[in-house]
Design an enzyme around this catalytic site. Structure first.
Site, PDB file in Angstrom:
ATOM      1  CG  ASN A 155      -1.747   0.817   1.323  1.00 23.31           C
ATOM      2  OD1 ASN A 155      -1.951   1.398   0.356  1.00 23.31           O
ATOM      3  ND2 ASN A 155      -2.477   0.800   3.065  1.00 23.31           N
ATOM      4  CD1 TRP A 156       3.316   0.998  -3.138  1.00 24.62           C
ATOM      5  CD2 TRP A 156       3.948   2.224  -4.681  1.00 24.62           C
ATOM      6  NE1 TRP A 156       4.198   0.397  -3.686  1.00 24.62           N
ATOM      7  CE2 TRP A 156       4.014   1.069  -4.832  1.00 24.62           C
ATOM      8  CE3 TRP A 156       3.527   3.254  -5.494  1.00 24.62           C
ATOM      9  CZ2 TRP A 156       5.518   1.299  -6.040  1.00 24.62           C
ATOM     10  CZ3 TRP A 156       4.170   3.035  -7.144  1.00 24.62           C
ATOM     11  CH2 TRP A 156       5.117   1.925  -7.181  1.00 24.62           C
ATOM     12  CE  LYS A 157       0.429   3.368   4.908  1.00 26.79           C
ATOM     13  NZ  LYS A 157       0.206   4.047   5.973  1.00 26.79           N
ATOM     14  N   GLY A 165       2.075   2.432  10.978  1.00 30.38           N
ATOM     15  CA  GLY A 165       3.017   3.398  10.774  1.00 30.38           C
ATOM     16  C   GLY A 165       3.453   4.231  11.946  1.00 30.38           C
ATOM     17  CD  GLU A 208      -3.089  -2.769   7.362  1.00 33.38           C
ATOM     18  OE1 GLU A 208      -2.390  -3.352   7.120  1.00 33.38           O
ATOM     19  OE2 GLU A 208      -4.138  -1.747   7.550  1.00 33.38           O
ATOM     20  CD  GLU A 222      -3.148   5.630   6.223  1.00 30.74           C
ATOM     21  OE1 GLU A 222      -3.106   5.638   5.205  1.00 30.74           O
ATOM     22  OE2 GLU A 222      -2.237   5.613   7.101  1.00 30.74           O
ATOM     23  CB  SER A 260       4.598  -1.955  11.929  1.00 32.95           C
ATOM     24  OG  SER A 260       4.735  -0.224  12.812  1.00 32.95           O
ATOM     25  CG  HIS A 266      -5.879   1.287   5.172  1.00 32.92           C
ATOM     26  ND1 HIS A 266      -5.072   2.722   5.792  1.00 32.92           N
ATOM     27  CD2 HIS A 266      -4.557   0.703   5.234  1.00 32.92           C
ATOM     28  CE1 HIS A 266      -4.598   2.716   5.588  1.00 32.92           C
ATOM     29  NE2 HIS A 266      -3.843   1.410   5.807  1.00 32.92           N
ATOM     30  N   GLY A 271       2.940  -1.454   4.146  1.00 37.14           N
ATOM     31  CA  GLY A 271       3.167   0.100   4.108  1.00 37.14           C
ATOM     32  C   GLY A 271       4.312   1.094   3.802  1.00 37.14           C
ATOM     33  N   GLY A 272       4.385   1.106   4.760  1.00 37.69           N
ATOM     34  CA  GLY A 272       6.245   2.040   4.759  1.00 37.69           C
ATOM     35  C   GLY A 272       7.664   1.670   3.502  1.00 37.69           C
TER      36      GLY A 272
HETATM   37  C1  PEP Z   1      -1.012   0.394   5.371  1.00 37.34           C
HETATM   38  O1  PEP Z   1      -0.795   1.782   6.061  1.00 37.34           O
HETATM   39  O2  PEP Z   1      -1.648  -0.583   5.941  1.00 37.34           O
HETATM   40  C2  PEP Z   1       0.291  -0.388   6.342  1.00 37.34           C
HETATM   41  C3  PEP Z   1      -0.013  -1.410   7.393  1.00 37.34           C
HETATM   42  O3  PEP Z   1       1.411   0.760   6.646  1.00 37.34           O
HETATM   43  P1  PEP Z   1       3.201   0.116   7.676  1.00 37.34           P
HETATM   44  O4  PEP Z   1       3.280  -0.887   7.219  1.00 37.34           O
HETATM   45  O5  PEP Z   1       4.035   1.702   7.586  1.00 37.34           O
HETATM   46  O6  PEP Z   1       2.315  -0.357   9.566  1.00 37.34           O
END
Ligand code: PEP
Length: 259
Positions: free
Chosen positions: A11-13, A181, A175, A101, A220, A99, A241-242
């Site tokens: 997930n590049w956001k 994050g 999640e 967010e 994470s 998600h 994500g990151g």
């Molecule tokens: C996400 O945004 O779905 C996510 C899991 O982010 P991160 O891996 O950065 O915690």
């Protein structure tokens, strides 16, 4: 080898640009050959404007690509939204829905998440449906109540679909909001307990493919902690994500899923 084929989804956001994306696509193309993709599914979800770029770079590779969100309605006066039919038109075969967010920042409800799943099902777009509790909810002992409510809405939408999505196109992502994050990854034991609960709840809802449904962990995940999470019985890969923005990190996670 796991009974369920693991999935690693990036997930590049709202990150990336046309040049940075090209570097990432090039690295993924080079490293994710057909033998590896026979063992795991890999899905990359860039922002909408780059879906065409993803199609151009990944279309012939077996690496799949998807959207980060989709409209809850079919069409009309919904400025800024993108429908499931439009995604399908583009050849886009996946969308993240629900998600945290979007649930938190856009106030997305379980009903809207369910409507998005219905739209995806109607157009054959696979879903990566996200669920998870906040830190307050966990500390209040409400994790199962929250997950149960979220899973019920998802299962009802799947059951009501006139053209049901095949089980391989239904992916759930647990999640925990406190892990996204933050660098505060859930322990493998916490993840496993939540995943087992989610799978049992899906089955209790009457969803016949509960045992085959891939349930990803997100929050994470890094190359260094991926293997211990993915070793858990009900953890079928990760939503990343990151670490999905750094080729070596994402590829390390893919390799851990394929091991
Ligand atoms: C996400 O945004 O779905 C996510 C899991 O982010 P991160 O891996 O950065 O915690």
């Amino acid at each position: 080898m796991k009974a369920r084929k693991p999935v690693v989804a990036g997930n590049w956001k709202m990150n990336g640009d046309i040049v940075a994306n090209e570097h990432l696509f090039t690295a993924l193309r080079a490293a994710l050959g057909r033998p590896l993709l026979g063992r795991i599914d890999v899905v990359v979800c860039p922002p909408y404007p780059y879906l065409g770029q993803a199609a151009a770079w990944l279309g012939d590779t077996g690496i799949e690509w998807g959207a980060q969100d989709v409209a809850a309605v079919a069409n009309g006066a919904f400025t800024g939204d993108v429908s499931a039919a439009m995604l399908a038109d583009l050849g886009c075969r996946w969308s993240i829905v629900g998600h945290s967010e979007r649930r938190q920042m856009a106030g997305e409800s379980d009903e809207q998440v369910a409507a998005k799943i219905s739209m995806c099902a109607a157009h054959g777009v696979g879903v990566i449906a996200c669920i998870g509790e906040t830190l307050d909810e966990r500390e209040a002992g409400a994790t199962e109540a929250v997950l149960g409510r979220q899973v019920d809405a998802i299962a009802a939408a799947l059951a009501a679909a006139a053209q049901p999505l095949p089980p391989e196109r239904v992916v759930l992502a647990y999640e925990p909001v406190w892990a996204i994050g933050t660098g505060r990854t859930a322990s493998p034991e916490i993840a496993q307990a939540a995943h087992r609960f989610v799978r049992e709840r899906l089955a209790a809802c009457g969803y016949g493919a509960a045992a085959a449904t891939r349930i990803l962990y997100g929050g994470s995940v890094k190359a260094a902690n991926a293997a211990s999470l993915f070793a858990m019985h009900d953890v079928d890969g990760g939503l990343i994500g990151g670490a999905s923005l750094v080729a070596d990190d994402f590829l390390g996670i893919c390799r851990a899923a394929a091991a």
